[in-house]
Design an enzyme around this catalytic site. Structure first.
Site, mmCIF file in Angstrom:
data_model
loop_
_atom_site.group_PDB
_atom_site.id
_atom_site.type_symbol
_atom_site.label_atom_id
_atom_site.label_comp_id
_atom_site.label_asym_id
_atom_site.label_seq_id
_atom_site.Cartn_x
_atom_site.Cartn_y
_atom_site.Cartn_z
ATOM 1 N N SER A 1 0.816 -1.213 0.000
ATOM 2 C CA SER A 1 0.000 0.000 0.000
ATOM 3 C C SER A 1 0.852 1.267 0.000
ATOM 4 C CB SER A 1 -0.905 0.018 1.234
ATOM 5 O OG SER A 1 -0.119 0.030 2.424
ATOM 6 N N ASN B 1 6.890 2.885 2.649
ATOM 7 C CA ASN B 1 7.867 2.838 3.742
ATOM 8 C C ASN B 1 9.030 1.893 3.423
ATOM 9 O OD1 ASN B 1 6.053 4.485 5.073
ATOM 10 N ND2 ASN B 1 5.265 2.869 6.395
ATOM 11 N N GLN C 1 -0.549 -6.981 8.791
ATOM 12 C CA GLN C 1 -1.915 -6.862 9.303
ATOM 13 C C GLN C 1 -2.951 -7.460 8.359
ATOM 14 O OE1 GLN C 1 0.119 -4.332 8.437
ATOM 15 N NE2 GLN C 1 -1.010 -2.614 7.533
ATOM 16 N N ASN D 1 5.858 -10.625 12.420
ATOM 17 C CA ASN D 1 6.231 -10.285 13.791
ATOM 18 C C ASN D 1 5.748 -11.396 14.724
ATOM 19 O OD1 ASN D 1 3.494 -9.800 14.466
ATOM 20 N ND2 ASN D 1 3.665 -7.612 14.071
ATOM 21 N N ASP E 1 8.644 -1.797 8.566
ATOM 22 C CA ASP E 1 8.880 -1.557 7.140
ATOM 23 C C ASP E 1 10.333 -1.161 6.885
ATOM 24 O OD1 ASP E 1 6.206 -2.100 6.555
ATOM 25 O OD2 ASP E 1 5.610 -0.018 6.823
#
Length: 300
Positions: free
Chosen positions: A8, A52, A170, A193, A254
């Site tokens: 994104s 990022n 996510q 993570n 990121d």
């Protein structure tokens, strides 16, 4: 060589809550949750995982090609990418919709609550991984994006013979156990993570060692505790790098992934890539916003 970064591009509205969420949210009252947080500071930054990651990789000297969608309000973001020298060949602008927006609130313990409006990101599947040789693409990453886009881009990387990192982030809860197993089998590396890792294991029924046997490497980031690198069923703990100061965790993962991609592009072992990632994460956390830090070392 270039790295295609599927994910994104978003505008981040970042707010700071000068307290602890745990002191405001009562566990026994979650079924009737109704809370308000006073946020004295607020700012708007360029963000989104593709942006990022591209920023981090670009800082390190890699050639980053984000593949993402912007809304009709995204011209400013396009101009920023071009000014930074980040390629925009794979960035599509979609009219009649907003660019993805993330509203991020951080408390004094660096816990975060995020609300995300996907906007143009829902059209990301219209972008395709194709003509990789013509663009010098030798490596890719499937980062959080629209559901259809993540499924299709993983399949397209695999069909094109381009090794890639699967980084569900996510977006992981969108997929079933079978879909996640399929992602893993298509991918060359997987990064998650610690929270996402537990969910990945629960949904696939595979533990870390078993997952690492299906790819060239699995990395589980542990925040301030460093990360675990799993290769062929064996774990190596990569220690953290202490930040000069802890200012803002937004975009740390990121920044880590941009360093991972840089190292993979150089042909480094996965442990060395992860160590550079820890260094970039520590650098980022000392600066507000996901794309405002500057490199103060030479990657080696």
């Amino acid at each position: 060589m270039a790295v295609l970064i599927c994910g994104s591009l978003a505008f981040d509205t970042i707010m700071t809550f000068e307290g602890r969420f745990a002191d405001q949210i009562l566990a026994e009252q979650l079924h009737i949750l109704n809370v308000s947080f006073l946020v004295p500071s607020l700012r708007r930054d360029f963000g989104g995982c593709a942006g990022n990651i591209a920023y981090s990789l670009n800082l390190l000297g890699g050639k980053a090609l984000p593949m993402a969608t912007l809304g009709s309000d995204g011209s400013e973001y396009l101009q920023r990418l071009e000014k930074l020298g980040i390629g925009t060949d794979f960035v599509r602008q979609v009219e009649d919709t907003y660019t993805a927006q993330a509203m991020i609130m951080t408390d004094m313990d660096n816990n975060q609550i995020t609300a995300f409006h996907p906007g143009a990101m829902m059209q990301a599947h219209r972008n395709r991984v194709e003509n990789a040789p013509a663009h010098g693409i030798t490596l890719g990453i499937v980062a959080p994006d629209g559901r259809d886009a993540m499924l299709e881009h993983a399949a397209q990387f695999h069909a094109a013979g381009v090794p890639f990192v699967f980084d569900p982030g996510q977006g992981l809860p969108m997929f079933s156990g079978d879909e996640l197993k399929h992602f893993v089998d298509l991918a060359t590396w997987v990064t998650v993570n610690d929270y996402e890792a537990r969910m990945l294991c629960e949904r696939t029924g595979l533990d870390f060692a078993e997952l690492s046997l299906r790819v060239e490497g699995l990395v589980v980031t542990l925040g301030a505790a460093g990360c675990e690198v799993w290769v062929a069923g064996t774990k190596t703990l990569v220690p953290p790098v202490k930040a000069q100061q802890v200012v803002d965790p937004t975009g740390c993962g990121d920044a880590w992934r941009g360093a991972l991609l840089f190292g993979l592009e150089q042909g480094w072992p996965l442990v060395r890539c992860a160590a550079l990632g820890s260094r970039m994460g520590a650098l980022k956390i000392a600066t507000r916003g996901p794309q405002n830090y500057q490199l103060d070392f030479t990657p080696a």
